[in-house]
Design a protein around this motif. Structure first.
Motif, PDB file in Angstrom:
ATOM      1  N   TYR A 219       1.292  -6.908   7.393  1.00 17.70           N
ATOM      2  CA  TYR A 219       2.651  -6.583   7.823  1.00 17.70           C
ATOM      3  C   TYR A 219       3.685  -6.954   6.764  1.00 17.70           C
ATOM      4  O   TYR A 219       4.757  -6.350   6.689  1.00 17.70           O
ATOM      5  CB  TYR A 219       2.973  -7.256   9.166  1.00 17.70           C
ATOM      6  CG  TYR A 219       3.105  -8.757   9.125  1.00 17.70           C
ATOM      7  CD1 TYR A 219       4.330  -9.362   8.873  1.00 17.70           C
ATOM      8  CD2 TYR A 219       2.012  -9.575   9.367  1.00 17.70           C
ATOM      9  CE1 TYR A 219       4.459 -10.726   8.846  1.00 17.70           C
ATOM     10  CE2 TYR A 219       2.123 -10.950   9.351  1.00 17.70           C
ATOM     11  CZ  TYR A 219       3.353 -11.516   9.091  1.00 17.70           C
ATOM     12  OH  TYR A 219       3.477 -12.872   9.072  1.00 17.70           O
ATOM     13  N   ARG A 221       3.041  -6.631   3.487  1.00 21.43           N
ATOM     14  CA  ARG A 221       2.935  -5.492   2.549  1.00 21.43           C
ATOM     15  C   ARG A 221       3.619  -4.254   3.106  1.00 21.43           C
ATOM     16  O   ARG A 221       4.274  -3.511   2.372  1.00 21.43           O
ATOM     17  CB  ARG A 221       1.458  -5.201   2.289  1.00 21.43           C
ATOM     18  CG  ARG A 221       0.710  -6.343   1.594  1.00 21.43           C
ATOM     19  CD  ARG A 221      -0.767  -6.014   1.474  1.00 21.43           C
ATOM     20  NE  ARG A 221      -1.518  -7.108   0.863  1.00 21.43           N
ATOM     21  CZ  ARG A 221      -2.838  -7.140   0.737  1.00 21.43           C
ATOM     22  NH1 ARG A 221      -3.570  -6.123   1.198  1.00 21.43           N
ATOM     23  NH2 ARG A 221      -3.424  -8.171   0.173  1.00 21.43           N
ATOM     24  N   PHE A 222       3.488  -4.054   4.414  1.00 19.45           N
ATOM     25  CA  PHE A 222       4.137  -2.895   5.023  1.00 19.45           C
ATOM     26  C   PHE A 222       5.661  -3.034   4.949  1.00 19.45           C
ATOM     27  O   PHE A 222       6.370  -2.059   4.662  1.00 19.45           O
ATOM     28  CB  PHE A 222       3.694  -2.766   6.485  1.00 19.45           C
ATOM     29  CG  PHE A 222       4.299  -1.611   7.197  1.00 19.45           C
ATOM     30  CD1 PHE A 222       3.910  -0.305   6.919  1.00 19.45           C
ATOM     31  CD2 PHE A 222       5.278  -1.817   8.166  1.00 19.45           C
ATOM     32  CE1 PHE A 222       4.480   0.765   7.574  1.00 19.45           C
ATOM     33  CE2 PHE A 222       5.851  -0.751   8.835  1.00 19.45           C
ATOM     34  CZ  PHE A 222       5.454   0.540   8.540  1.00 19.45           C
ATOM     35  N   GLY A 223       6.162  -4.229   5.205  1.00 21.17           N
ATOM     36  CA  GLY A 223       7.604  -4.442   5.097  1.00 21.17           C
ATOM     37  C   GLY A 223       8.105  -4.264   3.687  1.00 21.17           C
ATOM     38  O   GLY A 223       9.182  -3.707   3.459  1.00 21.17           O
ATOM     39  N   ARG A 224       7.307  -4.705   2.715  1.00 18.90           N
ATOM     40  CA  ARG A 224       7.704  -4.507   1.322  1.00 18.90           C
ATOM     41  C   ARG A 224       7.698  -3.027   0.973  1.00 18.90           C
ATOM     42  O   ARG A 224       8.566  -2.537   0.226  1.00 18.90           O
ATOM     43  CB  ARG A 224       6.752  -5.302   0.419  1.00 18.90           C
ATOM     44  CG  ARG A 224       7.196  -5.361  -1.033  1.00 18.90           C
ATOM     45  CD  ARG A 224       6.294  -6.254  -1.859  1.00 18.90           C
ATOM     46  NE  ARG A 224       6.480  -7.663  -1.513  1.00 18.90           N
ATOM     47  CZ  ARG A 224       5.561  -8.419  -0.957  1.00 18.90           C
ATOM     48  NH1 ARG A 224       4.372  -7.903  -0.663  1.00 18.90           N
ATOM     49  NH2 ARG A 224       5.805  -9.689  -0.683  1.00 18.90           N
ATOM     50  N   ALA A 225       6.725  -2.278   1.508  1.00 20.38           N
ATOM     51  CA  ALA A 225       6.673  -0.833   1.252  1.00 20.38           C
ATOM     52  C   ALA A 225       7.850  -0.102   1.880  1.00 20.38           C
ATOM     53  O   ALA A 225       8.300   0.936   1.361  1.00 20.38           O
ATOM     54  CB  ALA A 225       5.355  -0.263   1.787  1.00 20.38           C
ATOM     55  N   ARG A 226       8.373  -0.629   2.983  1.00 25.08           N
ATOM     56  CA  ARG A 226       9.522  -0.018   3.635  1.00 25.08           C
ATOM     57  C   ARG A 226      10.824  -0.329   2.919  1.00 25.08           C
ATOM     58  O   ARG A 226      11.870   0.232   3.252  1.00 25.08           O
ATOM     59  CB  ARG A 226       9.629  -0.512   5.080  1.00 25.08           C
ATOM     60  CG  ARG A 226       8.557   0.046   6.007  1.00 25.08           C
ATOM     61  CD  ARG A 226       8.825  -0.411   7.417  1.00 25.08           C
ATOM     62  NE  ARG A 226      10.160  -0.003   7.872  1.00 25.08           N
ATOM     63  CZ  ARG A 226      10.749  -0.469   8.976  1.00 25.08           C
ATOM     64  NH1 ARG A 226      10.127  -1.373   9.716  1.00 25.08           N
ATOM     65  NH2 ARG A 226      11.950  -0.039   9.322  1.00 25.08           N
ATOM     66  N   GLY A 227      10.773  -1.211   1.948  1.00 32.50           N
ATOM     67  CA  GLY A 227      11.967  -1.528   1.173  1.00 32.50           C
ATOM     68  C   GLY A 227      12.742  -2.727   1.659  1.00 32.50           C
ATOM     69  O   GLY A 227      13.910  -2.898   1.267  1.00 32.50           O
ATOM     70  N   LEU A 228      12.137  -3.566   2.523  1.00 30.35           N
ATOM     71  CA  LEU A 228      12.835  -4.762   2.964  1.00 30.35           C
ATOM     72  C   LEU A 228      13.032  -5.722   1.791  1.00 30.35           C
ATOM     73  O   LEU A 228      12.209  -5.793   0.868  1.00 30.35           O
ATOM     74  CB  LEU A 228      12.042  -5.466   4.064  1.00 30.35           C
ATOM     75  CG  LEU A 228      11.890  -4.708   5.392  1.00 30.35           C
ATOM     76  CD1 LEU A 228      11.066  -5.533   6.362  1.00 30.35           C
ATOM     77  CD2 LEU A 228      13.235  -4.370   5.992  1.00 30.35           C
TER      78      LEU A 228
END
Length: 321
Positions: A219, A221-228
């Motif tokens: 999660y 990595r997913f947040g980083r991919a979303r641009g957070l």
């Protein structure tokens, strides 16, 4: 949530009862109180009279219930050595120990969490590696050796800080505090650092390990991919999920600050309950030793219960349980 807290409260009561029984055995079966209170020249009649007054001629279960009843009312007996109520002796010494443990706990928790997060986020930096290398000192060296080293450096060589005692104190009602005087803080710094250094390094390493584990989660990595933003990921998500295991260890370590302040108080001649406990063991002052066991158990139980409350605040799943 309430069921969970009530269950923990019931377990705490059972722990206190178990410790009170051990304390009773220490109080009742180590040494002869008639010799300690009357001296070796007392007659058999005087000893028999005192034994009856203390209730030691009654059945053991009755003695235990009487002991617990007196302890609940704040009556922990009379010191064999000082001939004073044990509650008064502890009340005089407890502020010094609690202030020492409080300052050491603040240093350990604030420094441990801050350095743990930093060394996890900047794990490849030179400063992070330097912090991890220096932390080996706190983990490896025994407390008394750290204290002696600080005394040699800051009291003997540099002469910046006093090597023993508590400094000037101020009375606030029934509380004697050194936190409001300059000499009180000067006397407190080295003992607090000595007591809290091992806890600081332990908390730092735990936070770093948990933080690194969370930062590798999907999660994040997913947040980083979303641009957070990295700041939001590190402190809003990763650190929050790191806190649950950290709270457990930190709570236990803070409890041990009071229990194991004995060594620090002995090295710095700090006038707390730890030093009182050492002198009581040397003088076979059984009531004080038994009361100290009860005090430490009560502190541990209270801190563990507070840790359970923090669980509820940190983990939303427990609020729905």
């Amino acid at each position: 949530m309430w069921v969970h807290l009530l269950r923990r409260l019931g377990q705490s009561v059972l722990v206190l009862l178990a410790v009170s029984f051990v304390s009773f055995l220490v109080f009742r079966h180590i040494g002869d109180p008639t010799i300690s209170l009357l001296g070796e020249d007392a007659t058999l009649e005087e000893r028999a009279t005192l034994t009856a007054e203390l209730g030691f001629d009654r059945p053991v279960p009755v003695q235990y219930l009487r002991y617990v009843g007196h302890a609940v009312q704040g009556d922990l007996g009379v010191s064999y050595r000082l001939k004073r109520p044990v509650v008064e002796l502890i009340a005089e010494r407890l502020p010094a120990t609690l202030e020492l443990a409080l300052v050491a706990a603040v240093l350990a928790v604030a420094g441990g969490v801050a350095l743990g997060v930093y060394t996890a986020i900047r794990r490849d930096s030179v400063a992070s590696r330097a912090v991890m290398a220096v932390s080996l000192v706190g983990v490896s060296l025994p407390t008394f050796l750290i204290g002696i080293g600080l005394i040699y450096l800051f009291a003997v060589e540099l002469r910046w800080l006093p090597s023993f005692g508590r400094g000037d104190t101020v009375q606030l009602g029934g509380w004697s505090t050194g936190l409001l005087t300059a000499s009180g803080w000067a006397s407190l710094l080295m003992p607090a650092l000595t007591l809290g250094l091992y806890k600081l390094t332990l908390i730092m390493r735990l936070v770093r390990a948990e933080m690194l584990e969370v930062l590798r989660a999907d999660y994040i990595r997913f947040g980083r991919a979303r641009g957070l933003r990295e700041r939001d990921l590190n402190y809003g998500h990763a650190l929050r999920n790191t806190l649950i295991p950290v709270i457990t260890i930190t709570g236990l370590q803070i409890g041990s600050l009071v229990a194991f302040a004995i060594v620090t108080e002995t090295v710095f001649q700090w006038p707390g309950v730890g030093l009182l406990f050492i002198t009581s063991i040397q003088g076979v002052d059984v009531p004080v030793v038994a009361a100290y066991l009860l005090l430490i158990a009560l502190l541990y139980v209270a801190i563990n219960f507070i840790v359970d409350l923090l669980y509820v605040l940190v983990d939303p799943r427990l609020r729905r349980a």
